[in-house]
Design a protein around this motif. Structure first.
Motif, mmCIF file in Angstrom:
data_model
loop_
_atom_site.group_PDB
_atom_site.id
_atom_site.type_symbol
_atom_site.label_atom_id
_atom_site.label_comp_id
_atom_site.label_asym_id
_atom_site.label_seq_id
_atom_site.Cartn_x
_atom_site.Cartn_y
_atom_site.Cartn_z
ATOM 1 N N GLN A 1 -27.878 -27.318 -49.243
ATOM 2 C CA GLN A 1 -27.802 -28.017 -48.193
ATOM 3 C C GLN A 1 -26.732 -27.802 -47.299
ATOM 4 O OE1 GLN A 1 -30.128 -29.482 -46.995
ATOM 5 N NE2 GLN A 1 -29.453 -31.421 -45.652
ATOM 6 N N ALA A 2 -25.411 -27.405 -47.841
ATOM 7 C CA ALA A 2 -24.395 -27.114 -46.903
ATOM 8 C C ALA A 2 -24.528 -25.834 -46.428
ATOM 9 C CB ALA A 2 -23.108 -27.098 -47.957
ATOM 10 N N VAL A 3 -25.033 -24.655 -47.222
ATOM 11 C CA VAL A 3 -25.377 -23.644 -46.457
ATOM 12 C C VAL A 3 -26.107 -23.792 -45.303
ATOM 13 C CG1 VAL A 3 -26.365 -21.283 -46.758
ATOM 14 C CG2 VAL A 3 -24.686 -22.217 -48.293
ATOM 15 N N HIS A 4 -27.244 -24.290 -45.490
ATOM 16 C CA HIS A 4 -28.351 -24.724 -44.271
ATOM 17 C C HIS A 4 -27.650 -25.336 -43.197
ATOM 18 C CE1 HIS A 4 -32.271 -25.643 -42.856
ATOM 19 N NE2 HIS A 4 -31.830 -27.073 -42.715
ATOM 20 N N LEU A 5 -26.788 -26.350 -43.336
ATOM 21 C CA LEU A 5 -26.339 -27.090 -42.231
ATOM 22 C C LEU A 5 -25.126 -26.535 -41.462
ATOM 23 C CD1 LEU A 5 -26.420 -30.907 -43.677
ATOM 24 C CD2 LEU A 5 -28.071 -29.606 -42.274
ATOM 25 N N PHE A 6 -24.467 -25.707 -42.098
ATOM 26 C CA PHE A 6 -23.298 -25.203 -41.656
ATOM 27 C C PHE A 6 -23.512 -24.051 -40.740
ATOM 28 C CE2 PHE A 6 -20.161 -27.052 -44.766
ATOM 29 C CZ PHE A 6 -19.311 -27.801 -43.655
ATOM 30 N N ALA A 7 -25.023 -23.776 -40.917
ATOM 31 C CA ALA A 7 -25.477 -22.681 -39.890
ATOM 32 C C ALA A 7 -25.582 -23.099 -38.512
ATOM 33 C CB ALA A 7 -26.758 -22.209 -40.622
ATOM 34 N N GLY A 8 -25.598 -24.364 -38.384
ATOM 35 C CA GLY A 8 -25.874 -24.933 -36.918
ATOM 36 C C GLY A 8 -24.701 -25.809 -36.694
ATOM 37 N N PRO A 9 -25.084 -26.680 -35.749
ATOM 38 C CA PRO A 9 -26.462 -27.159 -35.123
ATOM 39 C C PRO A 9 -26.869 -26.156 -33.966
ATOM 40 C CG PRO A 9 -24.764 -28.435 -34.193
ATOM 41 C CD PRO A 9 -24.038 -27.579 -35.097
ATOM 42 N N PHE A 10 -26.079 -25.335 -33.549
ATOM 43 C CA PHE A 10 -26.342 -24.652 -32.384
ATOM 44 C C PHE A 10 -25.921 -23.153 -32.653
ATOM 45 C CE2 PHE A 10 -24.926 -28.680 -30.386
ATOM 46 C CZ PHE A 10 -26.197 -29.113 -29.977
ATOM 47 N N PRO A 11 -26.756 -22.315 -32.234
ATOM 48 C CA PRO A 11 -26.461 -20.699 -32.244
ATOM 49 C C PRO A 11 -25.185 -20.455 -31.262
ATOM 50 C CG PRO A 11 -28.344 -21.109 -30.599
ATOM 51 C CD PRO A 11 -28.208 -22.189 -31.435
ATOM 52 N N LYS A 12 -24.600 -19.403 -31.510
ATOM 53 C CA LYS A 12 -23.231 -18.848 -30.971
ATOM 54 C C LYS A 12 -23.612 -19.212 -29.534
ATOM 55 C CE LYS A 12 -19.922 -15.417 -30.367
ATOM 56 N NZ LYS A 12 -18.619 -16.419 -30.423
ATOM 57 N N LYS A 13 -22.696 -19.932 -28.846
ATOM 58 C CA LYS A 13 -22.881 -20.219 -27.251
ATOM 59 C C LYS A 13 -21.975 -19.111 -26.436
ATOM 60 C CE LYS A 13 -21.142 -24.368 -27.898
ATOM 61 N NZ LYS A 13 -21.129 -24.474 -29.359
ATOM 62 N N GLU B 1 -17.619 -20.747 -25.611
ATOM 63 C CA GLU B 1 -17.215 -21.312 -26.736
ATOM 64 C C GLU B 1 -15.623 -21.989 -26.434
ATOM 65 O OE1 GLU B 1 -17.862 -21.309 -30.039
ATOM 66 O OE2 GLU B 1 -19.813 -20.653 -29.986
ATOM 67 N N ARG B 2 -15.864 -22.806 -25.763
ATOM 68 C CA ARG B 2 -14.651 -23.742 -25.473
ATOM 69 C C ARG B 2 -14.219 -24.798 -26.646
ATOM 70 N NH1 ARG B 2 -15.107 -26.497 -20.217
ATOM 71 N NH2 ARG B 2 -16.737 -24.830 -19.607
ATOM 72 N N TYR B 3 -15.247 -25.078 -27.462
ATOM 73 C CA TYR B 3 -14.764 -25.689 -28.780
ATOM 74 C C TYR B 3 -14.908 -24.677 -30.040
ATOM 75 C CZ TYR B 3 -15.157 -29.539 -25.380
ATOM 76 O OH TYR B 3 -14.846 -30.140 -24.274
ATOM 77 N N GLY B 4 -13.721 -24.674 -30.726
ATOM 78 C CA GLY B 4 -13.456 -23.684 -31.565
ATOM 79 C C GLY B 4 -14.293 -24.287 -32.965
ATOM 80 N N TRP B 5 -15.371 -24.584 -33.180
ATOM 81 C CA TRP B 5 -15.766 -24.955 -34.525
ATOM 82 C C TRP B 5 -16.567 -23.923 -35.198
ATOM 83 C CZ3 TRP B 5 -14.292 -28.893 -37.012
ATOM 84 C CH2 TRP B 5 -13.740 -29.807 -36.437
ATOM 85 N N THR B 6 -16.666 -22.649 -34.822
ATOM 86 C CA THR B 6 -17.326 -21.517 -35.441
ATOM 87 C C THR B 6 -16.697 -20.978 -36.544
ATOM 88 O OG1 THR B 6 -18.527 -20.763 -33.355
ATOM 89 C CG2 THR B 6 -18.441 -19.297 -35.231
ATOM 90 N N ALA B 7 -15.295 -20.934 -36.335
ATOM 91 C CA ALA B 7 -14.413 -20.319 -37.396
ATOM 92 C C ALA B 7 -14.448 -21.674 -38.576
ATOM 93 C CB ALA B 7 -13.116 -20.247 -37.005
ATOM 94 N N PRO B 8 -14.326 -22.710 -38.273
ATOM 95 C CA PRO B 8 -14.399 -23.780 -39.424
ATOM 96 C C PRO B 8 -15.538 -24.077 -40.187
ATOM 97 C CG PRO B 8 -13.036 -24.734 -37.651
ATOM 98 C CD PRO B 8 -13.735 -23.344 -37.190
ATOM 99 N N ARG B 9 -16.685 -23.766 -39.289
ATOM 100 C CA ARG B 9 -18.170 -23.830 -39.930
ATOM 101 C C ARG B 9 -18.513 -22.825 -41.017
ATOM 102 N NH1 ARG B 9 -22.396 -23.123 -37.143
ATOM 103 N NH2 ARG B 9 -21.609 -22.614 -35.223
#
Length: 916
Positions: free
Chosen positions: A793-805, A808-816
């Motif tokens: 479930q973690a693998v599933h959820l950390f893929a989102g919630p949005f595709p790469k924008k 990217e003014r909020y840096g959550w891609t690396a932590p996700r």
């Protein structure tokens, strides 16, 4: 000296500042009764005289003898009465003399004598805080230097000292001294802390204001215009108490200034462009017998003429006027911006008036915002008819219901109360007071006459507030005392206590903390604490105390029983627009810098207020119940009120239009919301557009014309529906009110019906707020699955919630993807884990660009993980390279919310996968 300060230059510079403050510190008489064991006042006076004459010494040798002589005489007085309560005044004189001595004779002996006096002086009680402060600072500097404290340690120590001096007679002095030390500590946080304390706690202190303008100002400072002044007719007005909730111009002028007439007319012209919004108070500085009324009348200016004793020599003019003519815009909280340069708001230049007066609409409060404040300050919420009282059992000798209904009809509920003009509101309060007086005379013997008297109390407070007439407050206090003299049921005394507390705070020279505590004690019982806390939270604003306001707001949230009468206060206290503006000057430049981030509130505490159960009607006649019918999804609930004119269009920035080909149309809040929902990779966001209207056919036509894909519903009863007041939906005809609702039915984020006028694009700020808040909610959900061992479930959820924008003014891609890599490692899917950690590293490098030579802690953590993954994949050479990079010394770039998340992942102790 050198032995103490050999390790760095800075502490010596710090001590030099403290020693130079010898002329700042004073040795005042404390007004404490002289006891038999006290040192005589004549001896202390003689010592003070000698201290004052020290400056007459010229040569260095003469100065040393004079300073030492004062110290010896002081020591003799203390030796004769070592336990005298007033010995601290003598010690203070000795300390100041020893500071001077040390400046001319920097010896170890003099230094030790200085610190010995300090050690004795710091034992003084708070009554002597003003003369104890120097000793505290000097000892703190000594100890920090001996311990080789760095900048951060010194900043923390100074911050702690400021807290110790809070609420003491030396608080202001401590802040002024600290403001001179803080820049040497390289601590922007401490400097902000000091400036905030000056603004919040001493906004009306002329000494602090003068100090800020001279020493700290970068062109403007936020101050409170406070004081008691007589109108030309002799009636005293108290500012800001008599003008809370209103915007005013305070104009300082002199007939001796050439061209002043044109300047005054320019001010009036600005007011004329905004009818009913401003009241103008004239402060003529020529001390004319009529306070300048005749001159104003000759210029056709219907201003309130105020007397200014001392004219140009008065502290008021020196503090606020500075030069003339000048018009100061004072907002609904009594705050204004003072500028050290002669600028935008029309400051005059010496003997020639600058007539180029203009005011920026961006610094003027919304009229509905002002009306809301007025209603709260008046206390409408304490007597508002919500329908609940009609079902209360009433005896046969009660005031007739129709009489109460007629009076209650004068008190208009939100949001319509906030759409009334000032004239309409005053007329309603006046009519209510007239009806109350008639009812009191006619039904004097009824058992619940207190109901009518309470209504009259609020009507009188309304007349005082709307007309700026203190005689109505005087009448209200008389009525309040009559109410409290009678036998009352529980809770019936809150209105009277509210009135008396308001009058006490207006008088000044009272401890607001005690006044509000007394109100709570007087009304506290099992049924009434919520209303008392609501009253206290509003009264704290009258007392200009953020601290007390916050305290009682929290108490209200803990205790309020969701009584509909308290909804206006609760929604006000939760509204971030109001939270931003409270007890501040209107500052367009600062708002431009801060408003977007403040509205989005990324990194701030997310709310968890339950959404009250609400029922909407769908366009096909069905019922939509929220949060029950959210289908286990997040919900973006938007409230919009169509314009009253059926032919008028709803503003595009509310709804927007879909993009057509490459031509991008205006995007409004609804379009942003549907775009966000469409981009959620798991289609897990509902969008509900709720119209505060019962015009079903009009709304159906709009839905068909615009081809809306979201759920469209109506609020039964429109503006009369209780949910409108409960949720604080006040201006949905101007701005879409948005609520982001979690799957569990709590509100994660919301926006009100008021825009930040000076901010860039309110609509886009709302879009960013909706986007990032959904992202944070989903990351929290994924993190919970990871912590509980549900790795799939973690693998599933950390893929989102949005595709790469793209943005990217909020840096959550690396932590996700860092977290997703950990989840795939737990599942032993090493190839997927490697893709994820590489994605995380690349995103982090793209965001911060410090990969190669100076990595941060987060980058090193991710490379350590990559090394483990590569080992599992048998890629030994690459694993070794990753390990070597993970051992690179890190550099601190500050700690962000993303760094904290990376750190949390690094420390995570994972549970076993579910089902194993």
């Amino acid at each position: 000296m050198k032995s103490h300060y050999k390790h760095c230059y800075f502490p010596a510079a710090c001590l030099a500042v403290l020693l130079a403050l010898v002329h700042v510190s004073s040795v005042p008489a404390q007004g404490i009764a002289v006891q038999a064991t006290s040192i005589s006042e004549s001896d202390i006076a003689a010592l003070q005289t000698e201290f004052a004459q020290q400056s007459q010494a010229t040569s260095a040798s003469r100065k040393r003898r004079v300073y030492k002589g004062t110290v010896r005489k002081g020591a003799a007085l203390i030796k004769a009465a070592p336990d005298a309560p007033n010995r601290f005044r003598v010690l203070a004189i000795m300390l100041q003399s020893q500071k001077r001595l040390l400046l001319v004779d920097n010896s170890e002996r003099n230094r030790e004598a200085l610190y010995e006096a300090c050690e004795q002086l710091v034992q003084a009680p708070d009554d002597y805080a003003l003369i104890r402060l120097d000793a505290d600072l000097l000892l703190s500097d000594r100890d920090l230097t001996l311990n080789e404290a760095d900048f951060q340690g010194r900043a923390l120590a100074l911050s702690a000292l400021l807290k110790r001096y809070r609420d003491t007679p030396a608080e202001a002095q401590s802040l002024m001294i600290a403001s001179q030390l803080a820049p040497k500590l390289n601590s922007a946080q401490l400097e902000d802390e000091i400036l905030d304390a000056m603004r919040e706690r001493f906004a009306d202190d002329p000494v602090i204001i003068a100090f800020r303008l001279k020493t700290l100002s970068t062109g403007r400072i936020d101050v409170s215009f406070a004081g008691t002044y007589e109108r030309a007719d002799g009636v005293p007005l108290v500012f800001p108490a008599d003008r809370f909730g209103h915007t005013s111009f305070y104009v300082f002028w002199s007939q001796r200034t050439s061209g002043y007439e044109k300047y005054l007319k320019e001010v009036q012209a600005q007011a004329d462009q905004r009818p009913g919004l401003f009241k103008i108070f004239s402060f003529n500085v020529d001390e004319l017998p009529d306070a300048g009324e005749k001159i104003l009348a000759g210029l056709d200016l219907d201003w309130t003429a105020m007397r200014l004793p001392g004219g140009k020599n008065s502290q008021t003019f020196k503090t606020y006027g500075q030069s003339g003519p000048v018009a100061i815009l004072v907002n609904a909280y009594g705050h204004a911006l003072l500028r050290s340069e002669l600028a935008k708001y029309g400051r005059g230049h010496g003997q020639v008036a600058n007539t180029a007066f203009a005011i920026d609409d961006k610094i003027i409060g919304h009229e509905r915002f002002l009306a809301q404040l007025q209603s709260l300050f008046i206390g409408d919420f304490l007597v508002m008819n919500t329908g609940a009282d009609r079902n209360v059992d009433r005896t046969g000798d009660a005031v007739p219901q129709e009489t109460l209904d007629a009076i209650q009809a004068c008190f208009i509920a939100a949001p319509m109360r906030f759409r009334m003009t000032s004239e309409q509101a005053l007329a309603n309060y006046t009519q209510a007071e007239k009806l109350c007086r008639a009812a009191i005379a006619k039904h004097a013997q009824t058992s619940d006459l207190w109901r009518v008297r309470n209504l009259r109390l609020i009507a009188l407070l309304g007349m005082w507030n709307m007309a700026t007439e203190p005689r109505h407050l005087e009448a209200a206090t008389e009525e309040a005392n009559v109410v409290l003299a009678a036998a009352l049921p529980k809770g019936a005394d809150v209105v009277a206590q509210f009135c008396l507390a308001k009058a006490a705070i207006r008088q000044g020279n009272v401890d607001a903390k005690s006044v509000l505590a007394n109100l709570i004690r007087a009304t506290d019982d099992a049924e009434t604490p919520a209303s008392a806390y609501a009253a206290a939270a509003i009264l704290a604003l009258n007392a200009s105390s953020i601290e007390l306001h916050t305290h009682y707001a929290e108490k209200l949230f803990e205790t309020h029983d969701d009584h509909s009468r308290l909804w206006p206060v609760v929604s006000f206290l939760r509204d971030r627009y109001h939270m931003y503006a409270v007890l501040k000057a209107n500052d367009a430049r600062l708002e431009r810098q801060q408003a977007r981030g403040y509205l989005i509130n990324h990194g701030g505490a997310m709310t968890r207020n339950p959404l009250p159960a609400i029922e909407l009607k769908t366009l096909d006649g069905g019922t939509l119940s929220l949060p029950k019918d959210n289908d286990g999804k997040l919900t973006l609930l938007m409230f919009i009120e169509p314009p009253a004119d059926p032919d008028a269009e709803i503003p595009l920035d509310m709804l927007g239009k879909p993009a057509e080909g490459k031509q991008r149309e205006v995007q409004g809040t609804l379009q942003f919301a549907t775009d966000i929902a469409g981009r959620h990779i798991y289609n897990d966001v509902n969008v509900v557009l709720a119209f505060v209207s019962e015009d079903v056919e009009r709304i159906k036509a709009l839905a068909e014309t615009n081809a809306w894909t979201c759920q469209v519903a109506i609020v039964p009863g429109g503006l009369k529906n209780p949910m409108v007041r409960q949720l604080g939906i006040l201006s949905a005809d101007r701005v879409a009110n948005v609520f982001l609702i979690r799957r569990d039915g709590t509100v994660a984020w919301q926006t009100s019906g008021l825009k930040f006028k000076a901010a860039f694009s309110h609509g886009y700020s709302v879009f960013l707020g909706m986007t990032i808040r959904i992202e944070v909610i989903e990351i929290a959900r994924a993190t919970k699955a990871l912590e509980q061992g549900d790795f799939k479930q973690a693998v599933h959820l950390f893929a989102g919630p949005f595709p790469k924008k793209r943005d990217e003014r909020y840096g959550w891609t690396a932590p996700r993807f860092h977290a997703r890599a950990i989840a795939n490692m737990a599942l032993k899917d090493w190839e997927a884990a490697l893709v994820d950690i590489d994605t995380a590293i690349a995103a982090h490098d793209e965001e911060y660009n410090h990969l190669k030579l100076h990595p941060c802690d987060s980058m090193v953590m991710m490379y350590a993980i990559k090394a483990k993954i590569l080992e599992k994949l048998g890629k030994t050479a690459e694993a070794t390279a990753a390990k070597e990079y993970a051992a690179t010394p890190t550099q601190s770039y500050g700690t962000s919310r993303y760094d904290l998340f990376h750190r949390k992942l690094n420390e995570l102790k994972l549970n076993q996968p579910q089902g194993k």
